[in-house]
Design an enzyme around this catalytic site. Structure first.
Site, PDB file in Angstrom:
ATOM      1  CE1 TYR A  93       6.143  16.920 -21.684  1.00 15.74           C
ATOM      2  CE2 TYR A  93       5.405  17.169 -23.955  1.00 15.74           C
ATOM      3  CZ  TYR A  93       6.195  17.574 -22.909  1.00 15.74           C
ATOM      4  OH  TYR A  93       7.061  18.640 -23.071  1.00 15.74           O
TER       5      TYR A  93
ATOM      6  CG  ASP B  55       7.230   8.453 -22.999  1.00 16.72           C
ATOM      7  OD1 ASP B  55       8.474   8.373 -22.890  1.00 16.72           O
ATOM      8  OD2 ASP B  55       6.614   9.542 -22.935  1.00 16.72           O
TER       9      ASP B  55
ATOM     10  CG  ASP C 104      -3.695   4.990  -1.581  1.00 20.65           C
ATOM     11  OD1 ASP C 104      -4.742   5.043  -0.896  1.00 20.65           O
ATOM     12  OD2 ASP C 104      -2.575   5.161  -1.101  1.00 20.65           O
TER      13      ASP C 104
ATOM     14  CG  HIS D 250      -1.834   1.136   1.301  1.00 21.90           C
ATOM     15  ND1 HIS D 250      -2.243   1.672   2.490  1.00 21.90           N
ATOM     16  CD2 HIS D 250      -2.440   1.866   0.332  1.00 21.90           C
ATOM     17  CE1 HIS D 250      -3.072   2.678   2.261  1.00 21.90           C
ATOM     18  NE2 HIS D 250      -3.206   2.819   0.958  1.00 21.90           N
TER      19      HIS D 250
ATOM     20  CE1 TYR E 240      11.893  12.252 -16.773  1.00 23.47           C
ATOM     21  CE2 TYR E 240      13.316  14.165 -16.694  1.00 23.47           C
ATOM     22  CZ  TYR E 240      12.587  13.252 -17.416  1.00 23.47           C
ATOM     23  OH  TYR E 240      12.559  13.327 -18.792  1.00 23.47           O
TER      24      TYR E 240
ATOM     25  CG  ASN F 122       6.734   9.422 -19.266  1.00 25.21           C
ATOM     26  OD1 ASN F 122       7.174   8.398 -19.763  1.00 25.21           O
ATOM     27  ND2 ASN F 122       7.142  10.628 -19.625  1.00 25.21           N
TER      28      ASN F 122
ATOM     29  CG  MET G 288       6.409  14.777 -17.444  1.00 21.00           C
ATOM     30  SD  MET G 288       7.744  14.177 -18.509  1.00 21.00           S
ATOM     31  CE  MET G 288       8.539  12.994 -17.429  1.00 21.00           C
TER      32      MET G 288
END
Length: 141
Positions: free
Chosen positions: A130, A30, A64, A22, A112, A132, A73
């Site tokens: 973009y 990507d 969650d 958890h 990052y 990710n 991102m």
């Protein structure tokens, strides 16, 4: 072979998903994402796109329900690239887990940094920019 487990999920990735607890986070990067320099735990799924991996992961991976659970991102200021894949991600996430709260956007370097702290990174062959995503694991109820 096992029943009902999407074949795109490798044994290595299944092991990682099982090990995660958890609050642990999984990055799906990507094709341009610097996976190996971000995290020591990298699973390669080079021939696949993020959408199909996201759909498969969410069949097994609870999000969650107590905290923000999905992150993208954000585009670099001034970048005019289009990101239609984000709408697809939202459709997949809504269908994949009722705990999905919507996406929060993280500035590139914040993304990052969060990736460095994530439990693991899945490196894909996704060509969209973009594309990710970070998912925060929840509990099975």
């Amino acid at each position: 072979m096992l029943k009902t487990i999407p074949s795109i999920l490798s044994p290595e990735l299944l092991k990682i998903l099982m090990e995660m607890g958890h609050g642990d986070e999984l990055v799906i990067g990507d094709g341009n994402f610097p996976a190996a320099s971000m995290n020591s735990r990298v699973v390669r799924l080079d021939g696949h796109g993020v959408e199909e991996i996201l759909k498969a992961v969410l069949q097994l991976f609870p999000l969650d329900s107590y905290a923000p659970n999905a992150f993208l991102m954000e585009k670099v200021a001034g970048d005019t690239v289009q990101t239609p894949i984000w709408a697809s991600y939202e459709t997949i996430a809504k269908a994949g887990d009722p705990a999905f709260k919507g996406f929060e956007h993280l500035e590139r370097f914040a993304f990052y940094e969060r990736s460095r702290k994530a439990y693991a990174v899945v490196a894909t062959g996704e060509s969209a920019l973009y594309a990710n995503i970070i998912l925060k694991k929840g509990v099975v109820v």
